[in-house]
Motif scaffolding. Structure first.
Motif, PDB file in Angstrom:
ATOM      1  N   GLY A  25      -1.111  15.904  10.410  1.00  0.00           N
ATOM      2  CA  GLY A  25       0.054  17.431  11.292  1.00  0.00           C
ATOM      3  C   GLY A  25       1.136  16.214  12.025  1.00  0.00           C
ATOM      4  N   GLN A  26       1.620  16.102  12.605  1.00  0.00           N
ATOM      5  CA  GLN A  26       2.394  14.558  13.879  1.00  0.00           C
ATOM      6  C   GLN A  26       1.858  13.963  14.677  1.00  0.00           C
ATOM      7  N   SER A  27       0.987  13.460  13.910  1.00  0.00           N
ATOM      8  CA  SER A  27       0.401  12.541  14.863  1.00  0.00           C
ATOM      9  C   SER A  27      -0.597  11.226  13.669  1.00  0.00           C
ATOM     10  N   PHE A  28      -0.258  10.271  13.952  1.00  0.00           N
ATOM     11  CA  PHE A  28      -1.245   8.904  13.175  1.00  0.00           C
ATOM     12  C   PHE A  28      -2.018   8.613  13.000  1.00  0.00           C
ATOM     13  N   SER A  29      -2.589   8.833  11.252  1.00  0.00           N
ATOM     14  CA  SER A  29      -3.749   8.320  11.261  1.00  0.00           C
ATOM     15  C   SER A  29      -4.112   6.920  10.767  1.00  0.00           C
ATOM     16  N   ASP A  30      -3.059   7.270  10.050  1.00  0.00           N
ATOM     17  CA  ASP A  30      -3.265   5.794   9.078  1.00  0.00           C
ATOM     18  C   ASP A  30      -1.950   4.362   8.777  1.00  0.00           C
ATOM     19  N   CYS A  31      -2.611   3.511   8.161  1.00  0.00           N
ATOM     20  CA  CYS A  31      -1.638   2.842   8.019  1.00  0.00           C
ATOM     21  C   CYS A  31      -1.519   1.659   7.147  1.00  0.00           C
ATOM     22  N   ASN A  32      -1.028   1.178   6.172  1.00  0.00           N
ATOM     23  CA  ASN A  32      -1.340  -0.644   5.223  1.00  0.00           C
ATOM     24  C   ASN A  32      -0.736  -1.613   6.083  1.00  0.00           C
ATOM     25  N   ALA A  33      -1.483  -2.540   5.765  1.00  0.00           N
ATOM     26  CA  ALA A  33      -0.996  -3.997   6.161  1.00  0.00           C
ATOM     27  C   ALA A  33       0.676  -4.207   6.359  1.00  0.00           C
ATOM     28  N   LYS A  34       1.046  -3.574   5.276  1.00  0.00           N
ATOM     29  CA  LYS A  34       2.695  -3.449   5.418  1.00  0.00           C
ATOM     30  C   LYS A  34       3.538  -2.764   6.274  1.00  0.00           C
ATOM     31  N   VAL A  35       2.793  -1.823   7.023  1.00  0.00           N
ATOM     32  CA  VAL A  35       4.048  -1.581   8.091  1.00  0.00           C
ATOM     33  C   VAL A  35       3.348  -2.799   8.937  1.00  0.00           C
ATOM     34  N   LEU A  36       2.691  -2.927   9.930  1.00  0.00           N
ATOM     35  CA  LEU A  36       2.170  -3.938  10.719  1.00  0.00           C
ATOM     36  C   LEU A  36       2.609  -4.808  10.358  1.00  0.00           C
ATOM     37  N   LYS A  37       3.537  -5.339   9.132  1.00  0.00           N
ATOM     38  CA  LYS A  37       4.336  -6.472   9.407  1.00  0.00           C
ATOM     39  C   LYS A  37       5.479  -5.950   9.016  1.00  0.00           C
ATOM     40  N   LEU A  38       5.830  -4.797   8.906  1.00  0.00           N
ATOM     41  CA  LEU A  38       7.056  -4.572   9.667  1.00  0.00           C
ATOM     42  C   LEU A  38       7.720  -4.467  10.510  1.00  0.00           C
ATOM     43  N   PHE A  39       5.807  -3.859  11.017  1.00  0.00           N
ATOM     44  CA  PHE A  39       7.147  -3.199  12.926  1.00  0.00           C
ATOM     45  C   PHE A  39       6.658  -4.313  13.979  1.00  0.00           C
ATOM     46  N   GLY A  40       6.156  -5.456  13.308  1.00  0.00           N
ATOM     47  CA  GLY A  40       5.575  -7.526  14.011  1.00  0.00           C
ATOM     48  C   GLY A  40       4.281  -6.156  15.379  1.00  0.00           C
ATOM     49  N   CYS A  41       3.713  -5.289  14.648  1.00  0.00           N
ATOM     50  CA  CYS A  41       2.358  -4.715  15.524  1.00  0.00           C
ATOM     51  C   CYS A  41       1.162  -4.773  15.306  1.00  0.00           C
ATOM     52  N   THR A  42       0.256  -4.588  15.920  1.00  0.00           N
ATOM     53  CA  THR A  42      -0.940  -4.380  15.567  1.00  0.00           C
ATOM     54  C   THR A  42      -1.347  -3.157  15.643  1.00  0.00           C
ATOM     55  N   ARG A  43      -2.431  -3.054  14.574  1.00  0.00           N
ATOM     56  CA  ARG A  43      -3.162  -1.587  14.633  1.00  0.00           C
ATOM     57  C   ARG A  43      -3.430  -0.892  16.145  1.00  0.00           C
ATOM     58  N   GLU A  44      -4.096  -1.967  16.141  1.00  0.00           N
ATOM     59  CA  GLU A  44      -4.424  -0.748  17.695  1.00  0.00           C
ATOM     60  C   GLU A  44      -2.984  -0.170  18.557  1.00  0.00           C
ATOM     61  N   GLN A  45      -1.742  -1.170  18.162  1.00  0.00           N
ATOM     62  CA  GLN A  45      -0.603  -0.842  18.791  1.00  0.00           C
ATOM     63  C   GLN A  45       0.450   0.373  18.408  1.00  0.00           C
ATOM     64  N   MET A  46      -0.254   0.326  16.765  1.00  0.00           N
ATOM     65  CA  MET A  46       0.665   1.138  15.546  1.00  0.00           C
ATOM     66  C   MET A  46       0.335   3.040  16.510  1.00  0.00           C
ATOM     67  N   SER A  47      -1.312   2.491  16.316  1.00  0.00           N
ATOM     68  CA  SER A  47      -2.055   3.833  17.124  1.00  0.00           C
ATOM     69  C   SER A  47      -2.606   4.340  18.197  1.00  0.00           C
ATOM     70  N   THR A  48      -1.877   3.618  19.251  1.00  0.00           N
ATOM     71  CA  THR A  48      -1.827   3.862  20.532  1.00  0.00           C
ATOM     72  C   THR A  48      -0.162   4.301  21.235  1.00  0.00           C
ATOM     73  N   LEU A  49       0.675   3.727  20.572  1.00  0.00           N
ATOM     74  CA  LEU A  49       2.104   4.180  21.024  1.00  0.00           C
ATOM     75  C   LEU A  49       2.753   5.513  19.999  1.00  0.00           C
ATOM     76  N   PRO A  50       3.252   6.359  21.187  1.00  0.00           N
ATOM     77  CA  PRO A  50       3.638   7.285  20.320  1.00  0.00           C
ATOM     78  C   PRO A  50       4.972   6.610  19.344  1.00  0.00           C
ATOM     79  N   PRO A  51       4.907   7.664  18.119  1.00  0.00           N
ATOM     80  CA  PRO A  51       5.701   7.024  17.264  1.00  0.00           C
ATOM     81  C   PRO A  51       7.595   6.720  17.344  1.00  0.00           C
ATOM     82  N   HIS A  52       7.895   7.631  18.359  1.00  0.00           N
ATOM     83  CA  HIS A  52       9.301   7.562  18.433  1.00  0.00           C
ATOM     84  C   HIS A  52       9.247   6.037  19.192  1.00  0.00           C
TER      85      HIS A  52
END
Length: 244
Positions: A25-52
């Motif tokens: 839908g519009q909720s985060f489900s998964d991402c690859n390692a490149k995303v974490l490198k691009l955004f400078g965050c951990t997987r936990e941060q990416m999954s818990t912070l809202p996309p905006h």
């Protein structure tokens, strides 16, 4: 076979050079390692912070990032395959620009959105630097007393006001001409051969005198200097001339 296929997909997902998000839908489900490198965050941060959290409040066109993102995702969920440019914000607040591909994918009865993010910040910076460099050249050339022309292949692609004054031709007329069209027959073959030799990477003399025939037939002597450079990945020749 299904497990092997799944492992192959996971390997491609994790090793991709571009960031890949998966949304349900519009909720985060998964991402690859490149995303974490691009955004400078951990997987936990990416999954818990809202996309905006990873958008600036507004996009460069002035539109509200959250509203525009929701509209894009809603359109993709309806089956549209979207490609667009988007400004993101890393976890530390640093902005970056990306080419984004957004599309709907179905796995069994589940519907997901796949978002592929290709960072183009370096390309945009290079384009900006090139534009600024071109503007500096134009500012210099437009006010220069010397006639300055650039030709690529056989055709003129630039002529400053002084070149138009020396030749008697308007800019639009010069842009339709071969670079040797204003050269006196006495020097025609020499100029053609030297111009073509430069384009081929050879090193003919780069400073000489020639006779120029103006639009009204007047013959003028000019002291000519030339150099070769790369323009849009192809060789081009710049000539600078003073009437003698």
């Amino acid at each position: 076979e299904l497990k092997a296929s799944s492992r192959k997909y996971q390997t491609l997902f994790d090793s991709a050079n571009d960031g890949v998000f998966i949304f349900k839908g519009q909720s985060f489900s998964d991402c690859n390692a490149k995303v974490l490198k691009l955004f400078g965050c951990t997987r936990e941060q990416m999954s818990t912070l809202p996309p905006h959290h990873f958008f600036p409040p507004k996009q460069p066109d002035g539109s509200d990032s959250r509203s525009k993102a929701r509209a894009y995702m809603a359109a993709a969920l309806k089956g549209e395959n979207l490609s667009f440019e988007w400004t993101y914000r890393r976890l530390d607040g640093t902005p970056f620009v990306a080419d984004v591909n957004l599309r709907r994918i179905e796995v069994g009865e589940d519907v997901f959105l796949q978002v592929i993010v290709h960072d183009i910040t370096g390309r945009r910076a290079a384009e900006k630097a090139l534009m600024e460099s071109e503007q500096k050249f134009r500012n210099m050339a437009e006010s220069n007393a010397a006639a300055i022309v650039i030709h690529k292949g056989d055709r003129f692609i630039y002529a400053n006001p002084a070149a138009q004054k020396l030749s008697g031709y308007r800019l639009d007329e010069l842009m339709r001409m071969n670079f040797w069209d204003i050269v006196h027959p006495d020097f025609l073959e020499q100029v053609k051969q030297r111009g073509k030799a430069r384009i081929k990477g050879e090193n003919p003399p780069d400073h000489y005198e020639i006779k120029v025939i103006t639009k009204d037939g007047t013959i003028r002597w000019a002291d000519m200097s030339t150099c070769i450079f790369e323009l849009d990945g192809e060789p081009a020749v710049m000539g600078t001339a003073y009437e003698t």
